[in-house]
Write an enzyme that holds these catalytic residues in place. Structure first.
Site, mmCIF file in Angstrom:
data_model
loop_
_atom_site.group_PDB
_atom_site.id
_atom_site.type_symbol
_atom_site.label_atom_id
_atom_site.label_comp_id
_atom_site.label_asym_id
_atom_site.label_seq_id
_atom_site.Cartn_x
_atom_site.Cartn_y
_atom_site.Cartn_z
ATOM 1 N N MET A 1 41.450 31.829 23.957
ATOM 2 C CA MET A 1 41.595 33.240 24.297
ATOM 3 C C MET A 1 42.511 33.894 23.268
ATOM 4 S SD MET A 1 41.851 32.989 28.446
ATOM 5 C CE MET A 1 43.232 31.838 28.378
ATOM 6 N N MET A 2 42.004 34.906 22.621
ATOM 7 C CA MET A 2 42.732 35.546 21.539
ATOM 8 C C MET A 2 44.078 36.079 22.018
ATOM 9 S SD MET A 2 39.845 37.459 19.198
ATOM 10 C CE MET A 2 39.051 38.350 20.536
ATOM 11 N N CYS A 83 32.036 35.727 23.384
ATOM 12 C CA CYS A 83 33.080 36.742 23.592
ATOM 13 C C CYS A 83 32.479 38.148 23.510
ATOM 14 C CB CYS A 83 34.173 36.582 22.550
ATOM 15 S SG CYS A 83 35.504 37.797 22.719
ATOM 16 N N HIS A 154 29.903 29.899 29.711
ATOM 17 C CA HIS A 154 30.510 30.818 30.668
ATOM 18 C C HIS A 154 29.375 31.332 31.555
ATOM 19 C CE1 HIS A 154 33.691 34.048 31.523
ATOM 20 N NE2 HIS A 154 32.714 34.250 32.369
ATOM 21 N N GLY A 195 34.208 29.701 33.713
ATOM 22 C CA GLY A 195 34.068 30.999 34.354
ATOM 23 C C GLY A 195 34.395 30.990 35.835
#
Length: 312
Positions: A1-2, A83, A154, A195
């Site tokens: 996750m950025m 993403c 996801h 998810g």
């Protein structure tokens, strides 16, 4: 996750789960090639096994970035085509690429040719109007042809038009059974589900149908869930929260000597007492402490806000 799972976060998570495979925040190939790749790829050897999640849409740049990652010691290259953020839409990569299965196949082929470590793909179950099960399974079959044998899915489609990326975390509904059916259709694949998975019981339930579970936001906000899952699978006694905190204080002190602000590390610890009596007080106190320029040793002062039994 950025901007979340940076190397400091991963160092923390490794203390909680010694055997979990950790994933980097998504790094864009262009940034690695044009910027300070050594700094961007740096990690503590204790983080391994560690995968680098790559973003991009140019096969040559992705291959070059993957070679840098392999040389740096990463154990896996994970191509992110799931993403839906505004940033990736502007750059036409991430979930946008699911509209072009053959292009994803070619990108994966370039990565497989470039490195000797495993190449995996993180995707969604669909994108915008391309959300049928037939599309999803055709997408997987196409990318498989390039040599990818592990897919992290996801279980919600990416919605790139008419909805914000934040809202796309909740709608449309998750469809975990679709991921189960993928494993049934392609039993030779390693299928990892992602998810909306927030508890240890859910992890075990999903593992009745697929090969692995990826946890994201759930363990960032409640990191001790990693320790609970580790206990389930390895039998290791979960670490004492206070001991984990002491190790992170020592780590932050070492990093401070190299110019890393303590806040950059401490922010990952806000959820350490999630769900515990006094957990909100801990979060408030630590959050306030991180706003100052004081050293990491001040983090201990946040503990008296907790009941004595929960300070351990």
């Amino acid at each position: 996750m950025m901007a979340w799972t940076d190397r400091h976060c991963r160092r923390f998570h490794r203390l909680l789960a010694p055997s979990a495979r950790l994933y980097s925040e998504m790094l864009v190939a262009d940034a690695l090639l044009a910027g300070d790749a050594g700094r961007l790829l740096a990690f503590d050897p204790a983080e391994r096994p560690l995968a680098l999640q790559l973003g991009g849409n140019d096969r040559h740049k992705l291959a070059a970035a993957a070679r840098l990652a392999e040389a740096a010691g990463y154990d896996e290259i994970d191509l992110n085509v799931g993403c839906p953020s505004d940033r990736v839409q502007q750059g036409v990569f991430g979930a946008c690429l699911m509209r072009q299965p053959s292009r994803v196949r070619d990108l994966v082929a370039a990565l497989v040719e470039a490195v000797s470590i495993p190449v995996t793909v993180k995707c969604r179950i669909g994108v915008d109007e391309l959300d049928s099960e037939a599309f999803f399974q055709d997408f997987i079959a196409t990318v498989m042809a390039a040599g990818c044998r592990t897919f992290i899915v996801h279980a919600r489609k990416a919605w790139l038009s008419g909805i914000s990326p934040k809202d796309n975390r909740r709608v449309p509904p998750l469809d975990h059974p679709r991921v189960y059916r993928l494993k049934q259709t392609f039993p030779e694949l390693t299928v990892i589900i992602n998810g909306g998975i927030a508890g240890r019981a859910e992890v075990h339930r999903h593992l009745e149908y697929v090969d692995g579970v990826m946890l994201g936001r759930a363990v960032y906000h409640n990191p001790y869930l990693l320790a609970e899952c580790e206990q389930s699978f390895s039998g290791r006694v979960p670490p004492n929260r206070r001991e984990v905190l002491e190790k992170m204080i020592a780590y932050a002190a070492r990093q401070a000597k190299d110019g890393v602000p303590p806040r950059r590390i401490g922010r990952h610890l806000l959820g350490l007492y999630h769900g515990q009596p006094g957990g909100r007080a801990w979060r408030r106190a630590l959050g306030a402490a991180l706003q100052t320029s004081s050293g990491p040793e001040t983090w201990r002062r946040c503990l008296p806000a907790l009941p004595r039994a929960d300070a351990a």
